[in-house]
Enzyme design. Structure first.
Site, PDB file in Angstrom:
ATOM      1  N   HIS A  60     -23.835  36.878  -9.340  1.00  0.00           N
ATOM      2  CA  HIS A  60     -24.442  36.776  -8.014  1.00  0.00           C
ATOM      3  C   HIS A  60     -25.491  37.852  -7.829  1.00  0.00           C
ATOM      4  O   HIS A  60     -25.591  38.787  -8.632  1.00  0.00           O
ATOM      5  CB  HIS A  60     -23.383  36.831  -6.912  1.00  0.00           C
ATOM      6  CG  HIS A  60     -22.629  38.125  -6.807  1.00  0.00           C
ATOM      7  ND1 HIS A  60     -21.891  38.677  -7.841  1.00  0.00           N
ATOM      8  CD2 HIS A  60     -22.479  38.986  -5.754  1.00  0.00           C
ATOM      9  CE1 HIS A  60     -21.319  39.794  -7.433  1.00  0.00           C
ATOM     10  NE2 HIS A  60     -21.671  40.011  -6.183  1.00  0.00           N
ATOM     11  N   ASP A  64     -25.488  45.544  -7.445  1.00  0.00           N
ATOM     12  CA  ASP A  64     -24.692  46.189  -8.501  1.00  0.00           C
ATOM     13  C   ASP A  64     -24.550  45.291  -9.743  1.00  0.00           C
ATOM     14  O   ASP A  64     -24.267  45.780 -10.823  1.00  0.00           O
ATOM     15  CB  ASP A  64     -23.313  46.667  -7.985  1.00  0.00           C
ATOM     16  CG  ASP A  64     -22.505  45.607  -7.255  1.00  0.00           C
ATOM     17  OD1 ASP A  64     -23.096  44.615  -6.801  1.00  0.00           O
ATOM     18  OD2 ASP A  64     -21.278  45.785  -7.143  1.00  0.00           O
ATOM     19  N   HIS A 139     -17.315  34.630  -2.146  1.00  0.00           N
ATOM     20  CA  HIS A 139     -17.790  35.987  -1.903  1.00  0.00           C
ATOM     21  C   HIS A 139     -18.773  35.922  -0.725  1.00  0.00           C
ATOM     22  O   HIS A 139     -18.935  34.872  -0.119  1.00  0.00           O
ATOM     23  CB  HIS A 139     -18.436  36.492  -3.198  1.00  0.00           C
ATOM     24  CG  HIS A 139     -18.731  37.957  -3.222  1.00  0.00           C
ATOM     25  ND1 HIS A 139     -17.864  38.905  -2.751  1.00  0.00           N
ATOM     26  CD2 HIS A 139     -19.814  38.641  -3.690  1.00  0.00           C
ATOM     27  CE1 HIS A 139     -18.411  40.108  -2.927  1.00  0.00           C
ATOM     28  NE2 HIS A 139     -19.593  39.970  -3.479  1.00  0.00           N
ATOM     29  N   HIS A 268     -14.401  46.422 -12.111  1.00  0.00           N
ATOM     30  CA  HIS A 268     -15.089  46.414 -10.822  1.00  0.00           C
ATOM     31  C   HIS A 268     -14.288  47.195  -9.778  1.00  0.00           C
ATOM     32  O   HIS A 268     -13.978  46.712  -8.685  1.00  0.00           O
ATOM     33  CB  HIS A 268     -15.319  44.955 -10.375  1.00  0.00           C
ATOM     34  CG  HIS A 268     -16.293  44.785  -9.243  1.00  0.00           C
ATOM     35  ND1 HIS A 268     -15.910  44.910  -7.920  1.00  0.00           N
ATOM     36  CD2 HIS A 268     -17.610  44.489  -9.202  1.00  0.00           C
ATOM     37  CE1 HIS A 268     -16.964  44.683  -7.140  1.00  0.00           C
ATOM     38  NE2 HIS A 268     -18.006  44.428  -7.902  1.00  0.00           N
TER      39      HIS A 268
HETATM   40 ZN   LIG Z   1     -19.883  43.751  -7.078  1.00  0.00          ZN
HETATM   41 ZN   LIG Z   2     -20.786  41.344  -4.681  1.00  0.00          ZN
END
Ligand SMILES: [Zn+2]
Ligand SMILES: [Zn+2]
Length: 301
Positions: A60, A64, A139, A268
């Site tokens: 996505h 980051d 998300h 993560h």
């Molecule tokens: Zn992330």
């Molecule tokens: Zn994210």
């Protein structure tokens, strides 16, 4: 297959943890899941070869996961790459790359083949030896998880039996190995199962990036030999995880259980966590075969 964690932090890098990126090396080909800032530095540090990189799969467009991409693409240009590169991600990824390219007045001597997952979804690539699957996750922005699934390989060829059956060495061996029956000069038909052992099952690696627990995460991870799953928070921050649309270590472990995955590696992590043993242990109460990734952790699948 070999999996190397290049970055294991979320949101911001820390002195020990770079931003999300996971390399998968398979038979001389390298796949990159996400490309956080500094991914190419870790890529070099891990001794991986740019020339082998064939796919970059971006989950996505949160910074980051993508801020390392332009630097990497530019390094490929400096390395005088000519082979095409496949780049898959949500709508907007092509714009992001092309706008940067234009503003930085840079050009690539190799073709970047964009795969827009919002248009395409499902099976990203179906090759002779493996399939790359993508499925939407839950998300804050359009996000995809991925699985690389090897196809089953034919069983080992039994040379002694082949000779005993009077099959001459040469192209007929290949026919049988590819699952086709052959006819000998005397009219005898030999079926592949007479000379091949049991098919060797392919391996499955799933990469589930930023998400709430969801059915597609379980689908991608079903029976996976290795499930790589985001685990931003410890179990006591379940509210925070719900608000920010992430998972806790507990939720990641529950997905591994539901999917009957064989092995779980968490990644993560929120930069607030310095010691990951507690996170790992919490997940392991639910799914025992769990590890917490550190940068440059390498796993053989
Ligand atoms: Zn992330
Ligand atoms: Zn994210």
């Amino acid at each position: 297959m070999r999996v190397v964690f290049l970055g294991t932090s979320s949101a911001t890098p820390t002195p020990r943890r770079f931003l999300p990126a996971v390399a998968l090396v398979r038979q001389g080909e390298t796949f990159l899941f996400d490309c956080g800032e500094g991914a190419q530095i870790r890529f070099r540090k891990a001794g991986l070869r740019f020339s082998r990189l064939s796919w970059i799969l971006i989950s996505h467009l949160h910074g980051d996961h993508v801020t390392g991409l332009m630097g990497l693409l530019m390094s490929l240009q400096m390395a005088e790459r000519v082979e095409p590169l496949d780049l898959a991600g949500p709508t907007g990824l092509a714009d992001y790359v092309l706008a940067n390219k234009r503003l930085l007045r840079t050009d690539f001597g190799y073709e970047v083949r964009f795969h827009d997952l919002d248009q395409q979804g499902g099976v990203v690539h179906d090759g002779a030896e493996y399939v790359i699957e993508a499925a939407p996750l839950e998300h804050r922005v359009p996000t995809y998880g991925f699985a690389l699934a090897e196809k089953d390989r034919p069983g080992t060829f039994d040379l002694a039996t082949a000779e005993a059956l009077g099959i001459p060495a040469g192209p007929l061996f290949g026919e049988l190995q590819q699952g086709r029956s052959i006819t000998l000069t005397d009219g005898t038909v030999v079926r592949p199962e007479q000379v091949l052992g049991e098919p060797r099952p392919g391996q499955r690696v799933a990469y589930v990036a930023d998400t709430r627990p969801c059915d597609n995460a379980v689908l991608l991870a079903r029976g996976a030999d290795l499930l790589i799953h985001e685990a931003t928070f410890a179990g006591d921050l379940a509210d925070e995880a719900r608000k920010k649309k992430h998972c806790t270590v507990v939720e990641a472990a529950e997905t591994a259980v539901k999917a009957q995955a064989k092995r779980l590696v968490l990644t993560h992590f929120s930069p607030r966590y310095l010691d990951l043993d507690a996170l790992r242990d919490e997940a392991a109460t639910i799914f025992p075969n769990t590890e917490a990734a550190v940068d440059l952790l390498t796993i053989e699948v």
